[in-house]
Design a protein around this motif. Structure first.
Motif, mmCIF file in Angstrom:
data_model
loop_
_atom_site.group_PDB
_atom_site.id
_atom_site.type_symbol
_atom_site.label_atom_id
_atom_site.label_comp_id
_atom_site.label_asym_id
_atom_site.label_seq_id
_atom_site.Cartn_x
_atom_site.Cartn_y
_atom_site.Cartn_z
ATOM 1 N N ASP A 34 0.849 -1.185 0.000
ATOM 2 C CA ASP A 34 0.000 0.000 0.000
ATOM 3 C C ASP A 34 0.883 1.233 0.000
ATOM 4 N N GLN A 35 0.328 2.337 -0.454
ATOM 5 C CA GLN A 35 1.093 3.585 -0.509
ATOM 6 C C GLN A 35 0.259 4.732 0.054
ATOM 7 N N ARG A 36 0.885 5.541 0.906
ATOM 8 C CA ARG A 36 0.221 6.717 1.479
ATOM 9 C C ARG A 36 1.048 7.959 1.170
ATOM 10 N N ASP A 37 0.386 8.959 0.588
ATOM 11 C CA ASP A 37 1.036 10.215 0.229
ATOM 12 C C ASP A 37 0.396 11.349 1.018
ATOM 13 N N ALA A 38 1.212 12.235 1.567
ATOM 14 C CA ALA A 38 0.716 13.427 2.259
ATOM 15 C C ALA A 38 1.640 14.581 1.922
ATOM 16 N N GLY A 39 1.065 15.719 1.566
ATOM 17 C CA GLY A 39 1.924 16.840 1.208
ATOM 18 C C GLY A 39 1.145 18.098 0.919
ATOM 19 N N GLY A 40 1.878 19.107 0.479
ATOM 20 C CA GLY A 40 1.305 20.383 0.115
ATOM 21 C C GLY A 40 2.078 20.981 -1.042
ATOM 22 N N TYR A 41 1.481 21.956 -1.704
ATOM 23 C CA TYR A 41 2.119 22.539 -2.877
ATOM 24 C C TYR A 41 1.777 24.023 -2.980
ATOM 25 N N ILE A 42 2.576 24.728 -3.762
ATOM 26 C CA ILE A 42 2.295 26.096 -4.181
ATOM 27 C C ILE A 42 2.649 26.176 -5.661
ATOM 28 N N SER A 43 1.807 26.835 -6.450
ATOM 29 C CA SER A 43 2.023 26.876 -7.894
ATOM 30 C C SER A 43 1.715 28.261 -8.446
ATOM 31 N N LEU A 44 2.331 28.560 -9.583
ATOM 32 C CA LEU A 44 2.066 29.771 -10.351
ATOM 33 C C LEU A 44 1.804 29.376 -11.789
ATOM 34 N N ARG A 45 0.768 29.972 -12.388
ATOM 35 C CA ARG A 45 0.424 29.668 -13.779
ATOM 36 C C ARG A 45 0.267 30.982 -14.538
ATOM 37 N N LYS A 46 0.989 31.110 -15.657
ATOM 38 C CA LYS A 46 0.973 32.322 -16.458
ATOM 39 C C LYS A 46 0.492 32.010 -17.868
ATOM 40 N N PRO A 47 -0.669 32.566 -18.308
ATOM 41 C CA PRO A 47 -1.078 32.396 -19.707
ATOM 42 C C PRO A 47 -0.085 33.083 -20.637
ATOM 43 N N LEU A 48 0.248 32.417 -21.735
ATOM 44 C CA LEU A 48 1.174 32.968 -22.712
ATOM 45 C C LEU A 48 0.463 33.397 -23.986
ATOM 46 N N GLU A 100 12.540 -4.252 -0.422
ATOM 47 C CA GLU A 100 13.540 -3.189 -0.398
ATOM 48 C C GLU A 100 12.918 -1.803 -0.554
ATOM 49 N N GLU A 101 11.687 -1.746 -1.055
ATOM 50 C CA GLU A 101 11.003 -0.458 -1.231
ATOM 51 C C GLU A 101 10.289 -0.001 0.031
ATOM 52 N N ASP A 102 10.156 -0.871 1.022
ATOM 53 C CA ASP A 102 9.424 -0.530 2.245
ATOM 54 C C ASP A 102 10.102 0.635 2.972
ATOM 55 N N GLY A 103 9.289 1.602 3.431
ATOM 56 C CA GLY A 103 9.862 2.712 4.178
ATOM 57 C C GLY A 103 9.126 4.012 3.940
ATOM 58 N N SER A 104 9.665 5.070 4.540
ATOM 59 C CA SER A 104 9.097 6.412 4.442
ATOM 60 C C SER A 104 10.089 7.325 3.729
ATOM 61 N N TYR A 105 9.588 8.110 2.785
ATOM 62 C CA TYR A 105 10.427 8.982 1.965
ATOM 63 C C TYR A 105 9.880 10.413 2.048
ATOM 64 N N ASP A 158 3.891 -5.924 2.157
ATOM 65 C CA ASP A 158 3.441 -7.110 2.880
ATOM 66 C C ASP A 158 4.593 -8.084 3.128
ATOM 67 N N SER A 159 4.419 -8.934 4.126
ATOM 68 C CA SER A 159 5.469 -9.884 4.497
ATOM 69 C C SER A 159 5.679 -10.967 3.454
ATOM 70 N N ASP A 160 4.656 -11.257 2.619
ATOM 71 C CA ASP A 160 4.795 -12.306 1.609
ATOM 72 C C ASP A 160 5.260 -11.764 0.268
ATOM 73 N N ALA A 161 5.683 -10.510 0.234
ATOM 74 C CA ALA A 161 6.175 -9.921 -1.013
ATOM 75 C C ALA A 161 7.589 -10.432 -1.314
ATOM 76 N N SER A 162 8.030 -10.191 -2.534
ATOM 77 C CA SER A 162 9.371 -10.595 -2.942
ATOM 78 C C SER A 162 10.420 -9.714 -2.281
ATOM 79 N N ASP A 163 11.667 -10.173 -2.322
ATOM 80 C CA ASP A 163 12.754 -9.386 -1.748
ATOM 81 C C ASP A 163 12.917 -8.050 -2.474
ATOM 82 N N GLU A 164 12.655 -8.040 -3.800
ATOM 83 C CA GLU A 164 12.764 -6.784 -4.546
ATOM 84 C C GLU A 164 11.782 -5.746 -4.019
ATOM 85 N N LEU A 165 10.545 -6.160 -3.744
ATOM 86 C CA LEU A 165 9.563 -5.216 -3.230
ATOM 87 C C LEU A 165 9.839 -4.846 -1.778
#
Length: 338
Positions: A94-108, A137-142, A128-135
Motif C-alpha cells: 500500500d502507498q500513502r502520500d501526504a503533502g502540500g504545494y504552491i504553484s504559479l500559472r501564467k497564460p502565454l 527493499e522499497e518498504d519505508g518512508s520517503y 506485505d510480508s509475503d512480497a518478494s525481496d525486490e519489493l
C-alpha cells in the motif's frame, strides 16, 4: 457561486468510491465571516475546493485555493494540501502520500500557459510480508521536495467530447531530499472531425526518470488509461516482474492510441469506438528498448446527465506472457482532464 457535489465513481483500476466536493468560486480569503459581524467571505473571485473520496481501494482528502489574478495580473496562484491512501497499486503493498504545494500559472496567449509548481511530500510504502525481496527493499518512508515546470498548449473545442483541436504538454520535474531524480514527460492528443460526426484521434505519452527510482516514481503501462488490453500496470515483460509475477515498473515508458469514434444510430448520448494501443517500457532511463506491447478493441461511450461520461472498453492483447489475460474489460465513469 458555491456548490456541493456528491456521488460515486467507478473504474476497473480503483474500484468504486464515494465522493463529496465543496466548492466556492467567488471566495474572499480576506473577508470576515458574517457571524463575526463581517460582510462574509465572498466577492474576490478566488476559488476554494475541498474534495473527499473514500472507497474500498482508496481514501483521499484534498483542499485547494486559487487566486486567478495575483497582484491584479494574469498570474494564477495555487496553494493546496492532500492525503492519499492508495491500495490499488499492488496486491503486495500500500502507498500513502501526504503533502502540500504552491504553484504559479501564467497564460502565454489564447491557448498556451506556463506553470511552475513546488511540492513537499511524504510517501510511505508499506510492503506485505509475503512480497518478494525486490519489493521489500522499497518498504519505508520517503520525504522529498519536487519542483516542476509545465508548458501547455490546448486548442480543443471541448474537454468532454472533443471533435477538433489538439493538446500538447511538456514538463520537467526534479526531486530532492530522500529521492533525487529528474523526470521528463511529453503528452499529446490530436482530434479530427470527419463526415457523419465521426472522430479520429491520436494520443500518446512519453515519460522517463533519471536518478533514484523508488517504486512510486517508476513507470507502468496497462489499464483503462494506457494499454487497454492489459490489466492495470500489467503491460510489461518478464524481465520487469519479480518472482511472484508482480510488475516492478521501469524508468522509461511510452504509449500511443489510435481511436475512431462514431455515433450509434440517432442516439445523442451514445457513441461507439474502435481503437489500437501500442507501447513499450524499459528498465533504463531514456531508453525504449523494451518489447513492443499492443492491443485492439472496441467500446461504447455513454453521456449521462446524472453520472457524467461512462466508458466501456473490451480489448485483446496482441503480445502476451503467462501472466497476461486473453481479454480485458475496462470500465470507467467520470471526467478525466488531460
Amino acid at each position: 457561486t458555491g456548490s456541493i457535489n456528491f456521488g460515486a465513481a467507478f473504474s476497473s483500476v480503483d474500484n468504486i468510491y464515494g465522493l463529496i466536493e465543496l466548492t466556492q468560486t467567488n471566495f474572499n480569503i480576506r473577508g470576515k465571516p458574517r457571524f463575526l459581524g463581517g460582510e462574509g467571505m465572498r466577492g474576490a473571485g478566488q476559488k476554494i475546493r475541498l474534495n473527499l473520496r473514500a472507497g474500498a481501494e482508496r481514501q483521499d482528502v484534498a483542499i485547494d485555493f486559487t487566486e486567478p489574478w495575483l497582484f491584479d495580473r494574469r498570474l494564477s496562484l495555487g496553494v493546496g494540501g492532500y492525503f492519499r491512501d492508495l491500495q490499488f497499486y499492488s496486491d503486495y503493498y500500500d502507498q500513502r502520500d501526504a503533502g502540500g504545494y504552491i504553484s504559479l500559472r501564467k497564460p502565454l496567449g489564447e491557448f498556451s500557459s506556463l506553470s511552475l509548481k513546488v511540492t513537499g511530500e511524504n510517501i510511505e510504502v508499506d510492503v506485505d510480508s509475503d512480497a518478494s525481496d525486490e519489493l521489500k527493499e522499497e518498504d519505508g518512508s520517503y520525504t522529498r521536495g519536487l519542483v516542476g515546470l509545465t508548458y501547455l498548449y490546448d486548442t480543443r473545442d471541448s474537454q468532454y467530447l472533443t471533435r477538433r483541436g489538439h493538446v500538447l504538454s511538456a514538463s520537467i520535474d526534479g526531486s530532492f531530499g530522500d529521492v533525487s531524480n529528474v523526470a521528463v514527460t511529453l503528452r499529446g492528443s490530436k482530434y479530427f472531425l470527419l463526415p457523419l460526426d465521426t472522430i479520429f484521434s491520436v494520443s500518446g505519452e512519453f515519460r522517463s526518470v533519471d536518478g533514484d527510482d523508488p517504486i512510486f516514481d517508476r513507470e507502468f503501462l496497462g489499464g483503462a488509461y494506457s494499454l487497454r488490453g492489459y490489466d492495470y500496470r500489467e503491460a510489461t515483460t518478464l524481465a520487469l516482474r519479480d518472482e511472484n509475477g508482480e510488475p516492478l515498473g521501469g524508468n522509461t515508458a511510452a504509449y500511443f492510441s489510435l481511436e475512431y469514434s462514431f455515433p450509434i444510430f440517432n442516439l445523442r448520448k451514445v457513441r461507439g469506438h474502435v481503437f489500437y494501443d501500442g507501447g513499450a517500457i524499459s528498465a533504463d532511463s531514456w531508453d525504449l528498448g523494451g518489447d513492443y506491447l499492443h492491443d485492439v478493441g472496441f467500446g461504447v461511450d455513454l453521456f449521462l446527465a446524472a453520472l457524467g461520461p461512462v466508458r466501456l472498453d473490451l480489448a485483446w492483447p496482441l503480445e502476451k506472457d503467462r501472466y497476461t489475460d486473453d481479454v480485458q474489460f475496462q470500465f470507467k465513469m467520470g471526467y478525466r482532464f488531460r
